[in-house]
Design an enzyme around this catalytic site. Structure first.
Site, PDB file in Angstrom:
ATOM      1  NE  ARG A 131      -4.197  -1.563   0.549  1.00 33.12           N
ATOM      2  CZ  ARG A 131      -4.341  -3.122  -0.107  1.00 33.12           C
ATOM      3  NH1 ARG A 131      -3.187  -3.156  -0.830  1.00 33.12           N
ATOM      4  NH2 ARG A 131      -4.846  -3.786  -0.090  1.00 33.12           N
ATOM      5  CG  HIS A 164      -1.789  -1.209  -8.163  1.00 38.09           C
ATOM      6  ND1 HIS A 164      -2.180   0.027  -7.238  1.00 38.09           N
ATOM      7  CD2 HIS A 164      -1.559  -2.267  -7.863  1.00 38.09           C
ATOM      8  CE1 HIS A 164      -3.045  -0.975  -6.260  1.00 38.09           C
ATOM      9  NE2 HIS A 164      -2.881  -1.885  -6.564  1.00 38.09           N
TER      10      HIS A 164
END
Length: 311
Positions: A226, A274
């Site tokens: 994260r 990502h």
């Protein structure tokens, strides 16, 4: 009576998941289930859910037996006070394999110093002897399903693996630490640190100026977990000073990463968009349908979220 399954996610997700979900339902004997994007709330048996869905008030869903998350992360929904039914996170075998492969690749990249050869700009022959995995300390911050899978693969390659989590965990072959003192001890030996913690108030800025200073000088950081786990300004300062040799970052506080973000141009940062792990619709659909089967058979759901812990 056929089950009513509400697919509560953005339209592009429906295009991706409709066929795999219907195939998995057929395979499990639920071929007559009503899978749709719009169903009267009082008639819904299960909600297949993405946290960025417009659905935020679960109060009208009085018949719903469970909310089945499409994502591994549940931070955006655990605090929803209208959510009173069971919530299951997504632990997708395909996502797990993707994460393991991505992390292992970057650990080996740093461990073997592969950039030395790939980025060479001089025709100078300088032999070297790469270290063995048993000579390298890798620390995995976060020992949930993904952290455990990554740790087990690294252990299988011979790395010395230390895992850290907020609460006590046990992983055969790894040194498992927890709590604030455990984090200090883990980071003090982290030649390569992999971040796989959830995004909570307690984990924000886990790597900050103080904790980065606890790491061995010249350590490497890999973050596929994260974005908020890292204090960005502190990491940039640590890279500039040489305290951290290089960082590979796959997740960020703002995504897509703004074009003017210093991470893009920093010589000691690798940015990936990502891609470390993505839920695979085919395997994720099987996980979702298995939970539906369990619910109908009065068996425990898999991957239930303990909201008392915040994740």
């Amino acid at each position: 009576m056929p089950l009513n399954l509400l697919f509560a996610a953005r339209p592009e997700r429906w295009e991706t998941y409709e066929r795999p979900l219907r195939d998995a339902l057929d395979k499990a004997g639920f071929g007559d289930a009503n899978l749709a994007q719009e169903i009267a709330p009082q008639d819904v048996d299960y909600i297949i859910y993405a946290p960025n869905s417009p659905l935020q008030d679960f109060t009208p869903y009085t018949k719903t037996k469970a909310v089945l998350n499409l994502w591994a992360g549940v931070e955006a929904i655990t605090g929803n006070e209208t959510l009173t039914m069971p919530l299951a996170r997504m632990v997708d075998p395909g996502l797990t394999k993707g994460m393991v492969e991505w992390v292992t690749g970057h650990v080996l990249r740093y461990h073997l110093g592969i950039d030395t050869d790939i980025l060479r700009d001089k025709t100078k022959w300088v032999p070297r002897t790469p270290p063995l995995a048993q000579e390298r300390q890798v620390v995995v911050l976060g020992l949930g399903a993904l952290g455990a899978a990554v740790s087990n693969t690294l252990l299988g390659l011979g790395f010395n693996v230390t895992g850290w989590s907020r609460s006590p965990k046990d992983l055969p072959g790894a040194t498992c630490l927890h709590g604030e003192d455990g984090l200090t001890k883990a980071l003090s030996q982290a030649e390569i640190a992999v971040l796989l913690l959830p995004d909570t108030a307690a984990t924000e800025n886990t790597l900050n100026a103080g904790t980065l200073a606890q790491m061995p000088k010249g350590a490497f950081i890999i973050n596929p977990g994260r974005g908020p786990l890292i204090d960005d300004a502190a990491l940039l300062a640590a890279l500039d000073s040489g305290q951290i040799a290089h960082a590979t970052l796959d997740v960020f506080r703002v995504e897509p990463l703004p074009t003017d973000d210093p991470y893009w141009t920093h010589p000691k940062v690798t940015v990936t968009p990502h891609i470390a792990a993505e839920t695979r619709a085919s395997t994720a659909s099987e996980v979702i349908v298995e939970n539906i089967r369990r619910g109908e058979a009065d068996e425990p759901f898999i991957n239930l979220v303990d909201r008392a812990l915040g994740y």
